[in-house]
Design a protein around this motif. Structure first.
Motif, PDB file in Angstrom:
ATOM      1  N   HIS A  43      -7.223   2.370  -1.435  1.00 27.35           N
ATOM      2  CA  HIS A  43      -7.689   2.763  -0.107  1.00 27.35           C
ATOM      3  C   HIS A  43      -8.800   1.842   0.387  1.00 27.35           C
ATOM      4  O   HIS A  43      -8.639   1.138   1.381  1.00 27.35           O
ATOM      5  N   GLN A  63      -8.918  -4.783   6.370  1.00 35.03           N
ATOM      6  CA  GLN A  63      -8.523  -4.550   7.763  1.00 35.03           C
ATOM      7  C   GLN A  63      -9.725  -4.745   8.688  1.00 35.03           C
ATOM      8  O   GLN A  63      -9.585  -5.322   9.769  1.00 35.03           O
ATOM      9  N   MET A 121       0.849  -1.175   0.000  1.00 38.72           N
ATOM     10  CA  MET A 121       0.000   0.000   0.000  1.00 38.72           C
ATOM     11  C   MET A 121       0.894   1.237   0.000  1.00 38.72           C
ATOM     12  O   MET A 121       1.915   1.286   0.658  1.00 38.72           O
ATOM     13  N   ASN A 122       0.474   2.217  -0.715  1.00 41.33           N
ATOM     14  CA  ASN A 122       1.167   3.482  -0.806  1.00 41.33           C
ATOM     15  C   ASN A 122       1.142   4.172   0.565  1.00 41.33           C
ATOM     16  O   ASN A 122       0.102   4.239   1.207  1.00 41.33           O
ATOM     17  N   PRO A 123       2.275   4.715   1.036  1.00 34.13           N
ATOM     18  CA  PRO A 123       2.284   5.399   2.347  1.00 34.13           C
ATOM     19  C   PRO A 123       1.276   6.533   2.446  1.00 34.13           C
ATOM     20  O   PRO A 123       0.786   6.843   3.519  1.00 34.13           O
ATOM     21  N   SER A 124       0.942   7.157   1.322  1.00 31.92           N
ATOM     22  CA  SER A 124      -0.018   8.258   1.377  1.00 31.92           C
ATOM     23  C   SER A 124      -1.438   7.758   1.625  1.00 31.92           C
ATOM     24  O   SER A 124      -2.328   8.539   1.920  1.00 31.92           O
ATOM     25  N   THR A 125      -1.649   6.447   1.513  1.00 29.30           N
ATOM     26  CA  THR A 125      -2.974   5.880   1.752  1.00 29.30           C
ATOM     27  C   THR A 125      -2.972   5.034   3.019  1.00 29.30           C
ATOM     28  O   THR A 125      -3.804   4.157   3.170  1.00 29.30           O
ATOM     29  N   ALA A 126      -2.030   5.301   3.923  1.00 29.77           N
ATOM     30  CA  ALA A 126      -1.945   4.536   5.167  1.00 29.77           C
ATOM     31  C   ALA A 126      -3.262   4.626   5.935  1.00 29.77           C
ATOM     32  O   ALA A 126      -3.920   5.664   5.955  1.00 29.77           O
ATOM     33  N   LEU A 127      -3.614   3.525   6.528  1.00 28.70           N
ATOM     34  CA  LEU A 127      -4.865   3.471   7.276  1.00 28.70           C
ATOM     35  C   LEU A 127      -4.720   4.198   8.610  1.00 28.70           C
ATOM     36  O   LEU A 127      -3.638   4.219   9.193  1.00 28.70           O
ATOM     37  N   HIS A 185      -8.143  -1.972   1.062  1.00 26.59           N
ATOM     38  CA  HIS A 185      -7.269  -2.218   2.215  1.00 26.59           C
ATOM     39  C   HIS A 185      -8.000  -1.976   3.539  1.00 26.59           C
ATOM     40  O   HIS A 185      -7.830  -2.717   4.501  1.00 26.59           O
ATOM     41  N   GLU A 186      -8.817  -0.925   3.548  1.00 24.68           N
ATOM     42  CA  GLU A 186      -9.563  -0.619   4.768  1.00 24.68           C
ATOM     43  C   GLU A 186     -10.583  -1.720   5.079  1.00 24.68           C
ATOM     44  O   GLU A 186     -10.725  -2.157   6.221  1.00 24.68           O
ATOM     45  N   THR A 240      -4.440   0.548  13.287  1.00 24.95           N
ATOM     46  CA  THR A 240      -3.892  -0.784  13.028  1.00 24.95           C
ATOM     47  C   THR A 240      -4.615  -1.792  13.911  1.00 24.95           C
ATOM     48  O   THR A 240      -5.188  -1.428  14.952  1.00 24.95           O
TER      49      THR A 240
END
Length: 85
Positions: free
Chosen positions: A68, A75, A1-7, A71-72, A10
């Motif tokens: 985005h 999670q 995942m791109n760091p700019s789209t970090a959730l 991944h969310e 955690t």
């Protein structure tokens, strides 16, 4: 995942020890609801790919779905599975 789209959170940040087991242990409806929700959320990668294909003419939406939203949702599935365990 791109760091700019970090959730924004955690799985490790969820304090599963705070779950009041005595309040939920015998609630069969809650158990099946959580299991089902985890299963649905855990399949979000396939659903996201289907949506990206469906909206292939919208690059911005496709990028958001795959980078985005997918991944969310995955999670969420992992968090619900951890709660059930």
């Amino acid at each position: 995942m791109n760091p700019s789209t970090a959730l924004p959170w955690t799985l490790e940040s969820i304090d599963l020890e705070r779950i009041e087991l005595a309040r939920v242990r015998h609630d069969e409806d809650l158990f099946f609801l959580l299991c089902s929700s985890s299963f649905v959320e855990s399949g979000s990668d396939l659903y996201a790919r289907n949506l990206v294909d469906h909206f292939a003419d919208d690059e911005e939406l496709g990028a958001w779905l795959s980078q985005h939203w997918e991944h969310e949702e995955l999670q969420h599935g992992r968090a619900l599975a951890a709660y059930v365990r």
